[in-house]
Design an enzyme around this catalytic site. Structure first.
Site, PDB file in Angstrom:
ATOM      1  N   ASP A   1      34.886  52.485  44.080  1.00 43.94           N
ATOM      2  CA  ASP A   1      35.339  51.684  42.940  1.00 43.94           C
ATOM      3  C   ASP A   1      36.131  52.573  41.999  1.00 43.94           C
ATOM      4  O   ASP A   1      35.660  53.650  41.612  1.00 43.94           O
ATOM      5  CB  ASP A   1      34.116  51.092  42.223  1.00 43.94           C
ATOM      6  CG  ASP A   1      34.476  50.259  41.003  1.00 43.94           C
ATOM      7  OD1 ASP A   1      35.660  49.969  40.792  1.00 43.94           O
ATOM      8  OD2 ASP A   1      33.539  49.885  40.261  1.00 43.94           O
TER       9      ASP A   1
ATOM     10  N   SER B   1      32.175  44.719  34.974  1.00 38.68           N
ATOM     11  CA  SER B   1      33.603  45.026  34.923  1.00 38.68           C
ATOM     12  C   SER B   1      34.134  44.840  33.500  1.00 38.68           C
ATOM     13  O   SER B   1      33.673  45.501  32.583  1.00 38.68           O
ATOM     14  CB  SER B   1      34.349  44.154  35.936  1.00 38.68           C
ATOM     15  OG  SER B   1      35.661  44.606  36.130  1.00 38.68           O
TER      16      SER B   1
ATOM     17  N   HIS C   1      33.993  47.569  44.099  1.00 44.89           N
ATOM     18  CA  HIS C   1      34.080  46.807  42.849  1.00 44.89           C
ATOM     19  C   HIS C   1      33.921  45.310  43.112  1.00 44.89           C
ATOM     20  O   HIS C   1      34.556  44.747  43.998  1.00 44.89           O
ATOM     21  CB  HIS C   1      35.420  47.059  42.157  1.00 44.89           C
ATOM     22  CG  HIS C   1      35.459  46.518  40.762  1.00 44.89           C
ATOM     23  ND1 HIS C   1      34.920  47.198  39.700  1.00 44.89           N
ATOM     24  CD2 HIS C   1      35.929  45.349  40.260  1.00 44.89           C
ATOM     25  CE1 HIS C   1      35.075  46.484  38.603  1.00 44.89           C
ATOM     26  NE2 HIS C   1      35.679  45.352  38.912  1.00 44.89           N
TER      27      HIS C   1
END
Length: 404
Positions: A344, A190, A374
């Site tokens: 995501d 991320s 995610h």
């Protein structure tokens, strides 16, 4: 009398937080195809309850919502792992945690620098303890987890600078950790994937250091020009990262506030000429058609608001948005591993960078979790229950590392 009163107050606060979480749940979408939907609802309820309780504590002046959220996300320290020697150090005043396998090695090991996720706002060494232990143990590599400074207290480029400085220190002192200078890897998930890509690009032109062997980017966020790409539309309300929160985190990292989140979401933060300049790299046209079957709307362009652009124009800097780096830099990138998840919002950031790397002759191993969302890697083993898709993703990373 004081103790019962405090317990009653705590109970009331928990009930209020639970009520707020339950009211917010219907605004989230959990698709049928997602891995372990019932478990995901439980995780979501827990996170929403934490956020609601944090908001209550902030309004009562006890602590800020972000501070409480960070505390709740830290997790507990794990028991000693006999297969790993773990120590907390500082690399150039940046806190790090080093994981070294205790088993004898026939030669020098791989060295993996790991930058955690959390939207540049959350995350810590403890939060990613299980992930880093797993990678170090299963791939028999030295892992260095970096605790960079967080937003909004520390704005861009603080996190990037911490990650770069920690990496440089490690690369210059690898003999202390039995690491092969030809097998150094940067990685992250991320926001950490963003930082890994930025650090890798910066190191590409350094002739005084060993070349990176690889970069591992786990559902990375790599651009902030277009929050209406197909994945942002399709997964706008899918936990654990909503479209609005993705823009919120990017603004927190950039400016320390999210006062222009609505303008960023609608696209009025970027002038037409700038958008046109980067369209060759940031465009739904570059997303394979199979990722558009869940529906994509063609949105009318919005007029740029000059004041907003002035406050966010650093979004065009590659150290903040690595997808915008020039071809000469992308061409110099090491062998890459990119993991994406179908459900995501950041899926398309990964797909677009995959295309850019491949177009510039960089070998890319791509692993797509079709039922993933995610943050699923961190949930491979969470609070007593697991997400098999997260474990599959984590094993794909380990297998890639073992092949280097």
């Amino acid at each position: 009398l004081l103790l019962p009163a405090l317990l009653l107050l705590l109970l009331l606060l928990l009930l209020a937080a639970l009520g707020a979480a339950l009211l917010e749940l219907p605004s989230y979408e959990i698709p049928r195809g997602v891995n372990q939907p019932a478990k995901l609802r439980l995780v979501l309820a827990l996170l929403l309850g934490t956020a609601a309780l944090g908001k209550i504590l902030e309004k009562t002046g006890i602590c800020s919502q972000i501070t409480f959220g960070r505390y709740m996300r830290r997790g507990r320290r794990l028991a000693v792992d006999p297969k790993l020697f773990i120590q907390d150090l500082q690399f150039k005043k940046v806190p790090v945690r080093v994981y070294q396998p205790t088993a004898p090695s026939h030669g020098r090991r791989r060295g993996i620098i790991f930058f955690h996720g959390g939207g540049w706002v959350f995350g810590s060494l403890d939060t990613y303890e299980k992930v880093c232990r797993y990678i170090a143990r299963e791939s028999e590599s030295v892992v260095v987890s970096v605790e960079y400074r967080l937003a909004p207290e520390h704005k861009y480029p603080a996190a990037y600078e911490d990650c770069l400085n920690a990496t440089l220190h490690f690369m210059k002192n690898i003999e202390h950790y039995g690491v092969d200078p030809a097998r150094i890897i940067v990685s992250g998930d991320s926001a950490g994937g963003n930082l890994a890509a930025a650090v890798s690009q910066t190191l590409a032109s350094r002739s005084d250091l060993p070349k990176l062997r690889a970069q591992i980017l786990i559902y990375p966020g790599l651009q902030a020009l277009d929050f209406n790409l197909p994945s942002y539309q399709q997964n706008r309300a899918v936990p654990l990262l909503l479209r609005e929160r993705a823009a919120f985190f990017a603004l927190q990292y950039l400016n320390g506030d999210a006062s222009h989140v609505e303008e960023v979401l609608e696209g009025s933060h970027i002038p037409a000429d700038v958008r046109s300049k980067y369209r060759k790299w940031v465009s739904a046209d570059n997303i394979p058609e199979e990722f558009k079957i869940r529906g994509v709307k063609t949105l009318a362009p919005t007029d740029c608001i000059a004041e907003v652009y002035e406050s966010v124009k650093r979004f065009c800097e590659p150290n903040l948005c690595p997808l915008l780096a020039e071809d000469a830099t992308v061409h110099q990138q090491p062998e890459s591993f990119i993991l994406t998840c179908e459900y995501d919002v950041l899926r398309d950031d990964g797909l677009l960078y995959k295309k850019r790397l491949e177009d510039n002759g960089v070998p890319v191993t791509w692993y797509h979790i079709e039922d993933g969302f995610h943050g699923i890697i961190s949930l491979h083993d969470y609070c007593g229950f697991s997400f098999p898709a997260g474990k599959r993703g984590l094993d794909s990373i380990v297998n890639f590392i073992k092949g280097l």
